[in-house]
Write a protein that holds these residues in place. Sequence first.
Motif, PDB file in Angstrom:
ATOM      1  N   MET A   1       0.840  -1.194   0.000  1.00 14.38           N
ATOM      2  CA  MET A   1       0.000   0.000   0.000  1.00 14.38           C
ATOM      3  C   MET A   1       0.873   1.241   0.000  1.00 14.38           C
ATOM      4  SD  MET A   1      -3.129  -1.078  -0.062  1.00 14.38           S
ATOM      5  CE  MET A   1      -4.004   0.445   0.324  1.00 14.38           C
ATOM      6  N   LYS A   2       0.575   2.170  -0.887  1.00 17.46           N
ATOM      7  CA  LYS A   2       1.223   3.481  -0.908  1.00 17.46           C
ATOM      8  C   LYS A   2       0.138   4.521  -0.687  1.00 17.46           C
ATOM      9  CE  LYS A   2       5.339   2.582  -3.655  1.00 17.46           C
ATOM     10  NZ  LYS A   2       6.153   2.994  -4.844  1.00 17.46           N
ATOM     11  N   GLY A   3       0.058   4.959   0.546  1.00 22.27           N
ATOM     12  CA  GLY A   3      -1.036   5.836   0.913  1.00 22.27           C
ATOM     13  C   GLY A   3      -2.317   5.027   0.915  1.00 22.27           C
ATOM     14  N   ASP A   4      -3.265   5.469   0.124  1.00 25.14           N
ATOM     15  CA  ASP A   4      -4.521   4.720   0.032  1.00 25.14           C
ATOM     16  C   ASP A   4      -4.603   3.930  -1.266  1.00 25.14           C
ATOM     17  OD1 ASP A   4      -4.690   6.814  -1.687  1.00 25.14           O
ATOM     18  OD2 ASP A   4      -6.704   7.460  -1.079  1.00 25.14           O
ATOM     19  N   LYS A   5      -3.482   3.766  -1.930  1.00 19.77           N
ATOM     20  CA  LYS A   5      -3.462   3.063  -3.204  1.00 19.77           C
ATOM     21  C   LYS A   5      -2.724   1.738  -3.092  1.00 19.77           C
ATOM     22  CE  LYS A   5      -2.322   3.621  -8.090  1.00 19.77           C
ATOM     23  NZ  LYS A   5      -1.704   4.501  -9.122  1.00 19.77           N
ATOM     24  N   MET A   6      -3.312   0.710  -3.662  1.00 14.32           N
ATOM     25  CA  MET A   6      -2.688  -0.615  -3.664  1.00 14.32           C
ATOM     26  C   MET A   6      -1.742  -0.731  -4.857  1.00 14.32           C
ATOM     27  SD  MET A   6      -4.490  -4.359  -4.033  1.00 14.32           S
ATOM     28  CE  MET A   6      -5.481  -4.139  -2.560  1.00 14.32           C
ATOM     29  N   VAL A   7      -0.535  -1.207  -4.580  1.00 17.81           N
ATOM     30  CA  VAL A   7       0.450  -1.426  -5.641  1.00 17.81           C
ATOM     31  C   VAL A   7       0.753  -2.922  -5.710  1.00 17.81           C
ATOM     32  CG1 VAL A   7       2.746  -0.892  -6.517  1.00 17.81           C
ATOM     33  CG2 VAL A   7       1.441   0.853  -5.264  1.00 17.81           C
ATOM     34  N   ALA A   8       0.317  -3.534  -6.775  1.00 16.85           N
ATOM     35  CA  ALA A   8       0.497  -4.988  -6.939  1.00 16.85           C
ATOM     36  C   ALA A   8       1.687  -5.270  -7.838  1.00 16.85           C
ATOM     37  CB  ALA A   8      -0.760  -5.616  -7.529  1.00 16.85           C
ATOM     38  N   PRO A   9       2.302  -6.452  -7.682  1.00 17.75           N
ATOM     39  CA  PRO A   9       3.439  -6.816  -8.535  1.00 17.75           C
ATOM     40  C   PRO A   9       3.054  -6.845 -10.010  1.00 17.75           C
ATOM     41  CG  PRO A   9       3.269  -8.303  -6.662  1.00 17.75           C
ATOM     42  CD  PRO A   9       2.012  -7.485  -6.674  1.00 17.75           C
ATOM     43  N   GLU A  10       4.029  -6.713 -10.852  1.00 16.94           N
ATOM     44  CA  GLU A  10       3.812  -6.745 -12.288  1.00 16.94           C
ATOM     45  C   GLU A  10       3.172  -8.074 -12.704  1.00 16.94           C
ATOM     46  OE1 GLU A  10       6.422  -6.402 -16.436  1.00 16.94           O
ATOM     47  OE2 GLU A  10       7.370  -6.071 -14.481  1.00 16.94           O
TER      48      GLU A  10
ATOM     49  N   LEU B   1      -9.114  -5.878  -9.630  1.00 14.18           N
ATOM     50  CA  LEU B   1      -8.712  -4.863 -10.611  1.00 14.18           C
ATOM     51  C   LEU B   1      -9.124  -3.471 -10.144  1.00 14.18           C
ATOM     52  CD1 LEU B   1      -9.661  -6.754 -13.890  1.00 14.18           C
ATOM     53  CD2 LEU B   1      -7.354  -6.113 -13.175  1.00 14.18           C
ATOM     54  N   GLN B   2     -10.314  -3.367  -9.553  1.00 10.88           N
ATOM     55  CA  GLN B   2     -10.767  -2.082  -9.031  1.00 10.88           C
ATOM     56  C   GLN B   2      -9.851  -1.598  -7.910  1.00 10.88           C
ATOM     57  OE1 GLN B   2     -14.410  -1.997  -6.732  1.00 10.88           O
ATOM     58  NE2 GLN B   2     -15.083  -0.142  -7.803  1.00 10.88           N
ATOM     59  N   GLY B   3      -9.437  -2.544  -7.063  1.00  8.09           N
ATOM     60  CA  GLY B   3      -8.554  -2.177  -5.967  1.00  8.09           C
ATOM     61  C   GLY B   3      -7.203  -1.670  -6.445  1.00  8.09           C
ATOM     62  N   MET B   4      -6.819  -2.082  -7.633  1.00  2.50           N
ATOM     63  CA  MET B   4      -5.549  -1.624  -8.201  1.00  2.50           C
ATOM     64  C   MET B   4      -5.707  -0.351  -9.025  1.00  2.50           C
ATOM     65  SD  MET B   4      -3.614  -5.138  -9.300  1.00  2.50           S
ATOM     66  CE  MET B   4      -5.044  -5.960  -9.981  1.00  2.50           C
ATOM     67  N   GLY B   5      -6.942   0.223  -9.018  1.00  2.00           N
ATOM     68  CA  GLY B   5      -7.157   1.482  -9.719  1.00  2.00           C
ATOM     69  C   GLY B   5      -7.893   1.358 -11.022  1.00  2.00           C
ATOM     70  N   ALA B   6      -8.386   0.182 -11.336  1.00  2.00           N
ATOM     71  CA  ALA B   6      -9.136   0.016 -12.579  1.00  2.00           C
ATOM     72  C   ALA B   6     -10.522   0.618 -12.403  1.00  2.00           C
ATOM     73  CB  ALA B   6      -9.246  -1.466 -12.939  1.00  2.00           C
TER      74      ALA B   6
END
Length: 402
Positions: A346-355, A381-386
Amino acid sequence: MKQRFTLALMAVMLITLGATSAWAQAFGKVSGVCRDADGKPIAGATVRYLSKDTGQKFDMKTNSKGEYMSIGVSVAHSYTVLLIGADGKEIDKVDNVQVQSGDNNPVDFDVKAQQQHALQQQGMTAEQAKQAQAQLKEKQAAASKEGETVKVLNEKLKAATDASKAGDYDNAIALLTQATDLDGTRDVLWYQLGDAYAQSAAKQTDTAEKTKRLDSAFTDFQKAIDLKKAELQKEGSSGQKPDANAQAEANKRLAAYYNGLGNAYGRAGNTDGAVAAYGQAAQADPPNGGMYFFNLGAALTNANKTGDAKMAHAAIDAFDKAIAADPTKADAYYWKGSNLMQMATMKGDKMVAPEGTAESFQKYLDLKPDGPHAEEAKAMLQGMGATIETSYGTKKKAPVKK
């Protein structure tokens, strides 16, 4: 008038005489005696006269003395005479037998004499022929016993399979145990017994009984594996070129045994054992390796209760191999993505998933847009910003189905 009557009477007499003569010439009497390799009468066999000229056939049954006889076989220049056992199999035959009106020379079948004659034709003395005949008899007796054993085993195997399909695993276990007691050299029986124990373990509420049944499954699967490997090793050392199709089928069966062992280890929570077994399955049967690698990934995913990164990487590697073998296997993409998500940060409120995470979930949706994991994939996908909308909640992750 009297002269006409006399002529008519003579015509009738000629016609009658002609008919009697034709009847006498139409059929002949045939007979003979049939004896087996021991010189004993063959009772209940069929002797078939098959006409090469007309295709007609005449069947006669042998009596308790091995004798047959008929007075109704049509006159013909050439018959093939067949001796057929009660099991429907041909025992012997004689070609070019002529049937004339009236009595004919007997056509006997003497299997013992025939065998001795054939052996003597090969240059054997009478004594050597006798010994060879005795050996042949032993082989035939062994083959007959083997046939009876296989029949009984097949009956028990079918009954056990039906019982397993009905969920009656205890009955299946009892039948298969009887079969292995009868002949413990059949790998398929041990495999089926191991599978019945493994399936029955899932129905047990008592932990000790469940463990006991899984232990039995491990043992039986391993017996099946050892027997099949010994068979393959024996064939490989015979010096003869193995049949490619038979070899492939044997390898496929060995892989299935390893896969069964892996499933049993997975049920018992023995991840190391499951990993080793699935790996052996993929090695034994490369053309179907994708299935075994998927099962390996499933076992690792189900066992990874704490989010261990090393175990997740191992599962991802297994799913990658399953995808390489079958790029259309949607579930492999979903579970690969699920394992990648365990390493998300997690970076702030954003989820960062591996490539590769988003690509895995998207590929699953491409292949199964309405699949059982479609909502979960959309939520990931939504959780990753989709921008995919979903009704995904906090549903507990279901175990991976193999």
